[in-house]
Structures are given as C-alpha cells and as structure tokens.
Design a protein around this motif. Structure first.
Motif, PDB file in Angstrom:
ATOM      1  N   ARG A   1       0.834  -1.200   0.000  1.00 43.00           N
ATOM      2  CA  ARG A   1       0.000   0.000   0.000  1.00 43.00           C
ATOM      3  C   ARG A   1       0.865   1.245   0.000  1.00 43.00           C
ATOM      4  O   ARG A   1       0.583   2.208  -0.716  1.00 43.00           O
ATOM      5  CB  ARG A   1      -0.956   0.001   1.195  1.00 43.00           C
ATOM      6  N   ALA A   2       1.906   1.232   0.804  1.00 44.79           N
ATOM      7  CA  ALA A   2       2.800   2.394   0.877  1.00 44.79           C
ATOM      8  C   ALA A   2       3.452   2.660  -0.480  1.00 44.79           C
ATOM      9  O   ALA A   2       3.561   3.814  -0.903  1.00 44.79           O
ATOM     10  CB  ALA A   2       3.857   2.179   1.949  1.00 44.79           C
ATOM     11  N   GLU A   3       3.880   1.586  -1.160  1.00 47.44           N
ATOM     12  CA  GLU A   3       4.491   1.756  -2.483  1.00 47.44           C
ATOM     13  C   GLU A   3       3.491   2.319  -3.491  1.00 47.44           C
ATOM     14  O   GLU A   3       3.873   2.972  -4.456  1.00 47.44           O
ATOM     15  CB  GLU A   3       5.032   0.422  -2.990  1.00 47.44           C
ATOM     16  N   CYS A   4       2.207   2.072  -3.253  1.00 46.90           N
ATOM     17  CA  CYS A   4       1.157   2.606  -4.122  1.00 46.90           C
ATOM     18  C   CYS A   4       0.737   4.011  -3.708  1.00 46.90           C
ATOM     19  O   CYS A   4      -0.066   4.640  -4.393  1.00 46.90           O
ATOM     20  CB  CYS A   4      -0.066   1.681  -4.099  1.00 46.90           C
ATOM     21  N   GLY A   5       1.251   4.482  -2.576  1.00 47.12           N
ATOM     22  CA  GLY A   5       0.871   5.805  -2.077  1.00 47.12           C
ATOM     23  C   GLY A   5      -0.444   5.800  -1.324  1.00 47.12           C
ATOM     24  O   GLY A   5      -1.024   6.863  -1.091  1.00 47.12           O
ATOM     25  N   LEU A   6      -0.921   4.619  -0.945  1.00 47.26           N
ATOM     26  CA  LEU A   6      -2.218   4.498  -0.276  1.00 47.26           C
ATOM     27  C   LEU A   6      -2.038   4.433   1.233  1.00 47.26           C
ATOM     28  O   LEU A   6      -1.160   3.714   1.723  1.00 47.26           O
ATOM     29  CB  LEU A   6      -2.935   3.234  -0.750  1.00 47.26           C
ATOM     30  N   PRO A   7      -2.891   5.132   1.967  1.00 47.82           N
ATOM     31  CA  PRO A   7      -2.816   5.062   3.426  1.00 47.82           C
ATOM     32  C   PRO A   7      -3.330   3.721   3.929  1.00 47.82           C
ATOM     33  O   PRO A   7      -4.168   3.070   3.297  1.00 47.82           O
ATOM     34  CB  PRO A   7      -3.729   6.205   3.889  1.00 47.82           C
ATOM     35  N   ASP A   8      -2.814   3.280   5.064  1.00 51.85           N
ATOM     36  CA  ASP A   8      -3.268   2.035   5.682  1.00 51.85           C
ATOM     37  C   ASP A   8      -4.632   2.226   6.319  1.00 51.85           C
ATOM     38  O   ASP A   8      -4.976   3.314   6.782  1.00 51.85           O
ATOM     39  CB  ASP A   8      -2.281   1.571   6.769  1.00 51.85           C
ATOM     40  N   GLY A   9      -5.417   1.150   6.352  1.00 52.68           N
ATOM     41  CA  GLY A   9      -6.672   1.129   7.083  1.00 52.68           C
ATOM     42  C   GLY A   9      -7.772   2.011   6.538  1.00 52.68           C
ATOM     43  O   GLY A   9      -8.685   2.385   7.268  1.00 52.68           O
ATOM     44  N   THR A  10      -7.710   2.363   5.259  1.00 49.65           N
ATOM     45  CA  THR A  10      -8.749   3.204   4.672  1.00 49.65           C
ATOM     46  C   THR A  10      -9.467   2.446   3.564  1.00 49.65           C
ATOM     47  O   THR A  10      -8.923   1.534   2.958  1.00 49.65           O
ATOM     48  CB  THR A  10      -8.163   4.492   4.061  1.00 49.65           C
TER      49      THR A  10
ATOM     50  N   VAL B   1     -18.903  11.630  -2.103  1.00 47.82           N
ATOM     51  CA  VAL B   1     -18.691  10.303  -1.510  1.00 47.82           C
ATOM     52  C   VAL B   1     -17.501  10.360  -0.552  1.00 47.82           C
ATOM     53  O   VAL B   1     -17.593   9.898   0.593  1.00 47.82           O
ATOM     54  CB  VAL B   1     -18.494   9.225  -2.599  1.00 47.82           C
ATOM     55  N   LEU B   2     -16.379  10.926  -0.992  1.00 45.07           N
ATOM     56  CA  LEU B   2     -15.215  11.028  -0.113  1.00 45.07           C
ATOM     57  C   LEU B   2     -15.553  11.836   1.138  1.00 45.07           C
ATOM     58  O   LEU B   2     -15.099  11.499   2.240  1.00 45.07           O
ATOM     59  CB  LEU B   2     -14.024  11.660  -0.845  1.00 45.07           C
ATOM     60  N   GLY B   3     -16.347  12.877   0.982  1.00 51.04           N
ATOM     61  CA  GLY B   3     -16.758  13.678   2.126  1.00 51.04           C
ATOM     62  C   GLY B   3     -17.612  12.907   3.119  1.00 51.04           C
ATOM     63  O   GLY B   3     -17.571  13.158   4.321  1.00 51.04           O
ATOM     64  N   ARG B   4     -18.381  11.971   2.618  1.00 47.94           N
ATOM     65  CA  ARG B   4     -19.285  11.187   3.464  1.00 47.94           C
ATOM     66  C   ARG B   4     -18.637   9.926   4.024  1.00 47.94           C
ATOM     67  O   ARG B   4     -19.195   9.303   4.933  1.00 47.94           O
ATOM     68  CB  ARG B   4     -20.538  10.822   2.663  1.00 47.94           C
ATOM     69  N   VAL B   5     -17.499   9.529   3.481  1.00 47.55           N
ATOM     70  CA  VAL B   5     -16.780   8.353   3.970  1.00 47.55           C
ATOM     71  C   VAL B   5     -15.412   8.847   4.464  1.00 47.55           C
ATOM     72  O   VAL B   5     -14.434   8.858   3.713  1.00 47.55           O
ATOM     73  CB  VAL B   5     -16.636   7.265   2.883  1.00 47.55           C
ATOM     74  N   PRO B   6     -15.366   9.294   5.722  1.00 50.43           N
ATOM     75  CA  PRO B   6     -14.135   9.887   6.252  1.00 50.43           C
ATOM     76  C   PRO B   6     -12.927   8.973   6.088  1.00 50.43           C
ATOM     77  O   PRO B   6     -13.004   7.763   6.280  1.00 50.43           O
ATOM     78  CB  PRO B   6     -14.461  10.087   7.744  1.00 50.43           C
ATOM     79  N   GLY B   7     -11.828   9.595   5.698  1.00 51.73           N
ATOM     80  CA  GLY B   7     -10.574   8.863   5.567  1.00 51.73           C
ATOM     81  C   GLY B   7     -10.434   8.037   4.306  1.00 51.73           C
ATOM     82  O   GLY B   7      -9.361   7.500   4.046  1.00 51.73           O
ATOM     83  N   SER B   8     -11.493   7.910   3.521  1.00 53.64           N
ATOM     84  CA  SER B   8     -11.397   7.121   2.292  1.00 53.64           C
ATOM     85  C   SER B   8     -10.479   7.827   1.290  1.00 53.64           C
ATOM     86  O   SER B   8     -10.193   9.020   1.422  1.00 53.64           O
ATOM     87  CB  SER B   8     -12.780   6.897   1.687  1.00 53.64           C
ATOM     88  N   ALA B   9     -10.023   7.069   0.318  1.00 52.05           N
ATOM     89  CA  ALA B   9      -9.147   7.615  -0.717  1.00 52.05           C
ATOM     90  C   ALA B   9      -9.707   7.262  -2.083  1.00 52.05           C
ATOM     91  O   ALA B   9     -10.441   6.280  -2.238  1.00 52.05           O
ATOM     92  CB  ALA B   9      -7.742   7.038  -0.568  1.00 52.05           C
TER      93      ALA B   9
ATOM     94  N   GLY C   1      -9.501  -4.249   5.469  1.00 53.66           N
ATOM     95  CA  GLY C   1      -9.008  -5.019   4.331  1.00 53.66           C
ATOM     96  C   GLY C   1      -9.910  -4.786   3.141  1.00 53.66           C
ATOM     97  O   GLY C   1     -10.989  -4.227   3.264  1.00 53.66           O
ATOM     98  N   PRO C   2      -9.460  -5.187   1.976  1.00 51.58           N
ATOM     99  CA  PRO C   2     -10.213  -4.873   0.770  1.00 51.58           C
ATOM    100  C   PRO C   2     -11.533  -5.618   0.675  1.00 51.58           C
ATOM    101  O   PRO C   2     -11.658  -6.755   1.082  1.00 51.58           O
ATOM    102  CB  PRO C   2      -9.273  -5.291  -0.357  1.00 51.58           C
ATOM    103  N   MET C   3     -12.492  -4.896   0.139  1.00 48.35           N
ATOM    104  CA  MET C   3     -13.796  -5.481  -0.136  1.00 48.35           C
ATOM    105  C   MET C   3     -13.634  -6.662  -1.078  1.00 48.35           C
ATOM    106  O   MET C   3     -14.421  -7.584  -1.065  1.00 48.35           O
ATOM    107  CB  MET C   3     -14.659  -4.398  -0.775  1.00 48.35           C
ATOM    108  N   SER C   4     -12.580  -6.621  -1.862  1.00 46.96           N
ATOM    109  CA  SER C   4     -12.372  -7.689  -2.848  1.00 46.96           C
ATOM    110  C   SER C   4     -12.202  -9.051  -2.195  1.00 46.96           C
ATOM    111  O   SER C   4     -12.272 -10.064  -2.869  1.00 46.96           O
ATOM    112  CB  SER C   4     -11.169  -7.365  -3.724  1.00 46.96           C
ATOM    113  N   SER C   5     -11.974  -9.086  -0.881  1.00 45.77           N
ATOM    114  CA  SER C   5     -11.859 -10.380  -0.217  1.00 45.77           C
ATOM    115  C   SER C   5     -13.174 -11.139  -0.283  1.00 45.77           C
ATOM    116  O   SER C   5     -13.215 -12.336  -0.069  1.00 45.77           O
ATOM    117  CB  SER C   5     -11.427 -10.204   1.236  1.00 45.77           C
TER     118      SER C   5
END
Length: 190
Positions: free
Chosen positions: A15-24, A47-55, A175-179
């Motif tokens: 995730r870090a290599e992708c520039g994505l924050p953990d746990g979001t 949507v981002l405003g309504r889902v805090p911390g999402s990316a 974890g990802p919804m894709s699971s």
C-alpha cells in the motif's frame, strides 16, 4: 476482449508503495482522465466527504490532469492528498495492485471497458450507472455476466448512496472489499 489466462503478479506492491494510506477504504478508477466528467467528479467528492478517511485512486495520465483534479478536489472541500495517482505498470503488476482497492467507481458516458474487466478479474467489484449508448453500458454487461447485478444502479443518486454504503460497510478499514469477491468468477458481495 477478456483473457481468461491473464497473469496476476504473485506479490503486489505494498500500500505504501502505491501511495495508499493504511486502514482506509480505497475507491479506484483506472479509466483515462478524459472520461471523468465534472458532475461525476462532484459526486465522487461528495462520496469522499461522506466516507471519512477514504481515498480515491486514479490513473496518472499526465501532470496537468493530476494538478487539475487535486485543485478541483480542494475546491470541493476534500484534501487533495486523498486523491492518489497510479503510475503505469506492466499488466500483471497492475492487476496485482488491485488487491489494495475496495470498489471500482465507473465513469458515465464512456464506461470502463478493459479497466472494468481488469478490476473484476483482479477481484474488485465495479459500481456502474448505465446510460443509453453502447459505450455507457459496457460495465453493466460485465457485471451481469459476473453475477453482480446489484452493482448496476439506475441513477446517480443510487450510485452515490451505494458507494457511500459500501464505503461505510463492515469491511471498511479491515481489508479490501475484494476479499468477498472471487478472482476468477466474481461472486455476490455482502
């Protein structure tokens, strides 16, 4: 064309290599930037405003588009750092990095075609709102074929509410919804 023999790299970048924050919760759209219409971008920012911390993870096409999208996010009250841009990678590595995405947000007038197939192949559900033309209905066809008709919504209000509901759902931050989606034959999501 869908290739049932596509290779997916065994080890995705972190995730870090992708520039994505953990746990979001990570929304993504790897479509070309020309497909992102202002009204759809407004919706995504709500949507981002309504889902805090999402990316929102987007395809990096060129510096000017990235700067414009970041500026427009800020104008809509969203921290531009919540927009993460993905560089082009070899196909197997690109498919592997999908493991960090939770939901692919489709574009409208020109849907995701190959990018929707890639997301589904990699196990990421796609949310779409079909239009009246061929190019605006491709993702809906793919979702029906994959057994995910509940991700084909009738209008933009339903698109927004579904994106928010899924972003705030039980898998958020864990974890990802894709699971909940099989890589080689997407099954229904919860």
């Amino acid at each position: 064309m869908n290739d049932r023999e596509q290779a997916v790299a065994e080890t995705p970048p972190s995730r870090a290599e992708c520039g994505l924050p953990d746990g979001t919760f990570v929304y993504c759209c790897f479509n070309q930037t020309y497909k992102i219409e202002p009204a759809l971008f407004d919706l995504w920012m709500r949507v981002l405003g309504r889902v805090p911390g999402s990316a929102l993870w987007l395809f990096r096409s060129h510096a000017e588009a990235e700067a414009n999208l970041r500026r427009e996010a800020e104008r809509r009250g969203i921290d531009p750092a919540r927009l993460v841009f993905a560089d082009k990678l070899p196909k197997a590595e690109h498919l592997a990095r999908h493991r960090h995405a939770d939901l692919f947000l489709d574009t409208l007038r020109v849907n995701a075609h190959t990018t929707a197939s890639d997301a589904l192949w990699a196990g990421v559900p796609v949310l779409t709102c079909p239009g009246e033309t061929f190019q605006s209905r491709v993702a809906a066809s793919l979702l029906h074929a994959a057994g995910l008709p509940e991700l084909v919504v009738p209008d933009l209000a339903a698109y927004e509410e579904t994106a928010v509901r899924l972003g705030q759902g039980p898998g958020q931050g864990a974890g990802p919804m894709s699971s909940r989606v099989s890589r080689r034959g997407c099954r229904r999501i919860a």
